[in-house]
Design a protein around this motif. Sequence first.
Motif, PDB file in Angstrom:
ATOM      1  N   CYS A  57       0.862  -1.187   0.000  1.00 40.21           N
ATOM      2  CA  CYS A  57       0.000   0.000   0.000  1.00 40.21           C
ATOM      3  C   CYS A  57       0.898   1.236   0.000  1.00 40.21           C
ATOM      4  CB  CYS A  57      -0.917  -0.006   1.224  1.00 40.21           C
ATOM      5  SG  CYS A  57      -2.022  -1.438   1.228  1.00 40.21           S
ATOM      6  N   VAL A  58       0.814   2.000  -1.067  1.00 36.59           N
ATOM      7  CA  VAL A  58       1.789   3.055  -1.344  1.00 36.59           C
ATOM      8  C   VAL A  58       1.152   4.430  -1.153  1.00 36.59           C
ATOM      9  CG1 VAL A  58       3.278   4.046  -3.122  1.00 36.59           C
ATOM     10  CG2 VAL A  58       3.007   1.560  -2.967  1.00 36.59           C
ATOM     11  N   GLY A  59       1.762   5.215  -0.263  1.00 36.17           N
ATOM     12  CA  GLY A  59       1.298   6.570  -0.039  1.00 36.17           C
ATOM     13  C   GLY A  59       1.922   7.552  -1.009  1.00 36.17           C
ATOM     14  N   PRO A  60       1.611   8.831  -0.823  1.00 34.93           N
ATOM     15  CA  PRO A  60       2.003   9.835  -1.816  1.00 34.93           C
ATOM     16  C   PRO A  60       3.425  10.361  -1.679  1.00 34.93           C
ATOM     17  CG  PRO A  60       0.683  10.861  -0.098  1.00 34.93           C
ATOM     18  CD  PRO A  60       0.759   9.394   0.241  1.00 34.93           C
ATOM     19  N   GLY A  61       4.154  10.004  -0.602  1.00 31.90           N
ATOM     20  CA  GLY A  61       5.467  10.606  -0.369  1.00 31.90           C
ATOM     21  C   GLY A  61       6.593   9.597  -0.288  1.00 31.90           C
ATOM     22  N   ASN A  62       7.627   9.939   0.497  1.00 32.79           N
ATOM     23  CA  ASN A  62       8.830   9.101   0.584  1.00 32.79           C
ATOM     24  C   ASN A  62       8.544   7.709   1.127  1.00 32.79           C
ATOM     25  OD1 ASN A  62      10.345  11.160  -0.408  1.00 32.79           O
ATOM     26  ND2 ASN A  62      11.367  11.676   1.526  1.00 32.79           N
ATOM     27  N   ASN A  63       7.629   7.618   2.082  1.00 34.51           N
ATOM     28  CA  ASN A  63       7.279   6.309   2.620  1.00 34.51           C
ATOM     29  C   ASN A  63       6.753   5.406   1.503  1.00 34.51           C
ATOM     30  OD1 ASN A  63       5.365   4.490   4.682  1.00 34.51           O
ATOM     31  ND2 ASN A  63       7.133   5.391   5.699  1.00 34.51           N
ATOM     32  N   GLY A  64       5.930   5.983   0.642  1.00 37.04           N
ATOM     33  CA  GLY A  64       5.427   5.252  -0.515  1.00 37.04           C
ATOM     34  C   GLY A  64       6.552   4.844  -1.465  1.00 37.04           C
ATOM     35  N   GLY A  65       7.525   5.742  -1.642  1.00 36.52           N
ATOM     36  CA  GLY A  65       8.676   5.419  -2.495  1.00 36.52           C
ATOM     37  C   GLY A  65       9.452   4.227  -1.956  1.00 36.52           C
ATOM     38  N   ASP A  66       9.647   4.198  -0.634  1.00 36.76           N
ATOM     39  CA  ASP A  66      10.296   3.040  -0.018  1.00 36.76           C
ATOM     40  C   ASP A  66       9.507   1.765  -0.336  1.00 36.76           C
ATOM     41  OD1 ASP A  66      12.063   4.856   1.174  1.00 36.76           O
ATOM     42  OD2 ASP A  66      11.013   4.858   3.104  1.00 36.76           O
ATOM     43  N   GLY A  67       8.184   1.887  -0.316  1.00 35.48           N
ATOM     44  CA  GLY A  67       7.332   0.737  -0.618  1.00 35.48           C
ATOM     45  C   GLY A  67       7.487   0.259  -2.059  1.00 35.48           C
ATOM     46  N   LEU A  68       7.589   1.207  -2.997  1.00 38.26           N
ATOM     47  CA  LEU A  68       7.768   0.821  -4.408  1.00 38.26           C
ATOM     48  C   LEU A  68       9.110   0.106  -4.609  1.00 38.26           C
ATOM     49  CD1 LEU A  68       6.388   4.033  -6.189  1.00 38.26           C
ATOM     50  CD2 LEU A  68       5.308   1.761  -6.137  1.00 38.26           C
ATOM     51  N   VAL A  69      10.159   0.621  -3.957  1.00 37.06           N
ATOM     52  CA  VAL A  69      11.466  -0.053  -4.049  1.00 37.06           C
ATOM     53  C   VAL A  69      11.365  -1.455  -3.435  1.00 37.06           C
ATOM     54  CG1 VAL A  69      13.871  -0.026  -3.274  1.00 37.06           C
ATOM     55  CG2 VAL A  69      12.796   2.099  -4.052  1.00 37.06           C
ATOM     56  N   ALA A  70      10.697  -1.550  -2.286  1.00 38.00           N
ATOM     57  CA  ALA A  70      10.547  -2.857  -1.629  1.00 38.00           C
ATOM     58  C   ALA A  70       9.785  -3.827  -2.529  1.00 38.00           C
ATOM     59  CB  ALA A  70       9.832  -2.694  -0.284  1.00 38.00           C
ATOM     60  N   ALA A  71       8.747  -3.338  -3.217  1.00 38.74           N
ATOM     61  CA  ALA A  71       7.964  -4.205  -4.101  1.00 38.74           C
ATOM     62  C   ALA A  71       8.865  -4.819  -5.178  1.00 38.74           C
ATOM     63  CB  ALA A  71       6.820  -3.417  -4.742  1.00 38.74           C
ATOM     64  N   ASP A 127       2.602  -1.807   4.695  1.00 37.11           N
ATOM     65  CA  ASP A 127       2.047  -0.473   4.938  1.00 37.11           C
ATOM     66  C   ASP A 127       3.131   0.580   4.672  1.00 37.11           C
ATOM     67  OD1 ASP A 127       1.278   1.956   6.112  1.00 37.11           O
ATOM     68  OD2 ASP A 127       1.468   1.165   8.169  1.00 37.11           O
ATOM     69  N   ALA A 128       3.107   1.118   3.457  1.00 34.65           N
ATOM     70  CA  ALA A 128       4.044   2.190   3.077  1.00 34.65           C
ATOM     71  C   ALA A 128       3.235   3.437   2.706  1.00 34.65           C
ATOM     72  CB  ALA A 128       4.922   1.742   1.908  1.00 34.65           C
ATOM     73  N   VAL A 129       2.289   3.748   3.582  1.00 30.58           N
ATOM     74  CA  VAL A 129       1.367   4.851   3.269  1.00 30.58           C
ATOM     75  C   VAL A 129       1.922   6.190   3.777  1.00 30.58           C
ATOM     76  CG1 VAL A 129      -0.977   5.736   3.529  1.00 30.58           C
ATOM     77  CG2 VAL A 129      -0.604   3.273   3.257  1.00 30.58           C
ATOM     78  N   PHE A 130       2.113   6.301   5.080  1.00 30.33           N
ATOM     79  CA  PHE A 130       2.629   7.549   5.652  1.00 30.33           C
ATOM     80  C   PHE A 130       3.874   7.275   6.501  1.00 30.33           C
ATOM     81  CE2 PHE A 130      -2.097   8.505   5.710  1.00 30.33           C
ATOM     82  CZ  PHE A 130      -2.081   9.285   4.559  1.00 30.33           C
ATOM     83  N   GLY A 131       4.813   8.218   6.483  1.00 34.00           N
ATOM     84  CA  GLY A 131       6.027   8.103   7.287  1.00 34.00           C
ATOM     85  C   GLY A 131       6.049   9.102   8.421  1.00 34.00           C
ATOM     86  N   PHE A 132       7.259   9.472   8.827  1.00 33.94           N
ATOM     87  CA  PHE A 132       7.383  10.284  10.042  1.00 33.94           C
ATOM     88  C   PHE A 132       6.929  11.729   9.836  1.00 33.94           C
ATOM     89  CE2 PHE A 132      11.679  10.745   8.196  1.00 33.94           C
ATOM     90  CZ  PHE A 132      11.772  12.133   8.156  1.00 33.94           C
ATOM     91  N   SER A 133       6.770  12.181   8.598  1.00 33.42           N
ATOM     92  CA  SER A 133       6.353  13.573   8.423  1.00 33.42           C
ATOM     93  C   SER A 133       4.830  13.742   8.418  1.00 33.42           C
ATOM     94  CB  SER A 133       6.977  14.190   7.166  1.00 33.42           C
ATOM     95  OG  SER A 133       7.189  13.247   6.175  1.00 33.42           O
ATOM     96  N   PHE A 134       4.102  12.628   8.493  1.00 33.12           N
ATOM     97  CA  PHE A 134       2.646  12.731   8.513  1.00 33.12           C
ATOM     98  C   PHE A 134       2.159  13.393   9.806  1.00 33.12           C
ATOM     99  CE2 PHE A 134      -1.438  11.053   9.966  1.00 33.12           C
ATOM    100  CZ  PHE A 134      -2.237  11.368   8.891  1.00 33.12           C
ATOM    101  N   HIS A 135       1.159  14.253   9.644  1.00 36.86           N
ATOM    102  CA  HIS A 135       0.471  14.754  10.835  1.00 36.86           C
ATOM    103  C   HIS A 135      -0.958  15.105  10.458  1.00 36.86           C
ATOM    104  CE1 HIS A 135       0.840  18.961   9.370  1.00 36.86           C
ATOM    105  NE2 HIS A 135       1.927  18.480   8.825  1.00 36.86           N
TER     106      HIS A 135
END
Lengths: 234, 234
Positions: A57-71, A127-135
Motif C-alpha cells: 500500500c503506497v502513499g504519496p510521499g517518501n514512505n510510498g517510495g520506499d514501498g515501491l522499491v521494496a515491491a 504499509d508504506a502509506v505515511f512516514g514520520f512527516s505525517f500529521h
Amino acid sequence: MSLRFLSQKVAQAIDEELMSAQGGFSIDQLMELAGLSVAQAVQKSYDASTHPRVLVCVGPGNNGGDGLVAARHLTHFGYQPSIYYPKQSSKDLYQRLLIQCKNLNTPLVPEEQFASHVEQNTDVILDAVFGFSFHGEVREPFKKVIDIFETTGKPIVSVDIPSGWDVSTGPTKQVSFQPSVLISLTAPKACAQRFKGERHFLGGRFVPPSLAQKFDFVVPAYPQGDQVVELKQL
Amino acid sequence: MSLRFLSQKVAQAIDEELMSAQGGFSIDQLMELAGLSVAQAVQKSYDASTHPRVLVCVGPGNNGGDGLVAARHLTHFGYQPSIYYPKQSSKDLYQRLLIQCKNLNTPLVPEEQFASHVEQNTDVILDAVFGFSFHGEVREPFKKVIDIFETTGKPIVSVDIPSGWDVSTGPTKQVSFQPSVLISLTAPKACAQRFKGERHFLGGRFVPPSLAQKFDFVVPAYPQGDQVVELKQL
C-alpha cells in the motif's frame, strides 16, 4: 545498548543532513537502501513459499517510495507483490520506481477492488502509506486503506511508523491498529515505544558514526551483508 | 544452466535500456546496488577479521563509482578500506560518493605512497579501475596501478572485468594478471571465460526477466536477500 527514539523534528534534520552537500547522498540512493531493508525485513518475517502475496500500500510521499522499491526487491526475492497506489506522485523519481515495478509485471490494484483484494488475494500487507512527516487527520483515499488496516486479520508490516499514528505519541483516536512487524528507518521514532507487534527491525545501514553521534542515537551491529537488523528488545 | 557471456556492445545496450525512460533506473540506483553486490562478494571471500584492509583502486568512470559505493558498504561491514583515486571525476555523482566515504573517515592514499601502501597496509585489493567500456592501452596514472596488479602477491578482487583486459578476449600482451575473485555485473562479459581465479560472483539483482530474455542471458537464482550470487561453474 539503549535505543534513542527520535522526534519528528530530529528525524527530519537527519534526513536533511544526509542529503545535504555535506552528507552527499541522493534520495535515489537512500530510498534504494531503505526499500531494500524493508524487503529484507518482510523476507525474514514471512517466507515467500507460505506468504507470497504481499500487497504493498503506497502513499504519496517518501514512505510510498520506499514501498515501491521494496515491491521490486520482493519480486526478485520470489514474492508476488501487488501494489495499491491510489494517489500517484507526478515526481520523476516515483514515476520511475513505478515503471521498474511494471517492468516486472507487478499488478496495480484498482481502487474498487482494494477491499476484496486484501481479503482474497493477500498474505501480508506492506504499509508504506505515511512516514514520520505525517500529521493531522487521515483523509481519503487513504482513510479507506487505514480503516482496513484497523479491521483486517491479515498481518501488516509497517514502514518506519504505522501509518496514521502520531509520530510522537503513537495510536490516536482515529488510528490504533498494531502492525505485526515494524521496520524503523535510521532510528526508531518516538511512537515505536507503543509498538506491541511481534518483530521490530531497523534499516538504514548508511548512517556515518559522526552523524549518529551528532544526533545522539545508537546504530546497532548489523549481521553480515544485511541491510536490516532485528531489534530484540526496546 | 548455461551462462551467456556478453560482448561490450550488448553490455552497453543493456545499461542503456535499464536507464532509459522504459527501464526507469537512475545511475544512482544501479551503482548503489552494484557497489553493494561488490562489497558482499568481498565479504563472502575475505573475512573482515582476517582481511580488514581493503585497498579500493578507483578508476575515472562507472567502474570506479561502483568501487566508491563498495568502499562505503565495506566500512559498514566492519572493514577498514582505503581509497586510491588518482584521477577524480568532476561529475556530481562521483564527488558525492567520495564525500560519503570521507564522512566515514576512509583515508585517500597519496600517489607517491601507492606502491608501499599495497605492500605494507593492504590485505585485499579491490580493482575498480576499468569496466567493460575500456579499450586501448592503459595509460598513466593507471599504468602504474595495473603494473602493480601484475606483480603483487596480494589477492585482487576485480569489478566486472579485470582492469586492462580486453573485454572480448581477456588477457593482453600488456595486461595479464589474474584476480582471485571476479564480480561480474548483470552478466559475465566475454573475457570472463579466461578468468582462472578462485571465485566468480554475479551481481545486479535488478534485471527484469523481460530484459534478460530480450538480450538472451540467464539470471541465476540469488540466495535469500543477497545482492550477489556465486557462479559455481562457468
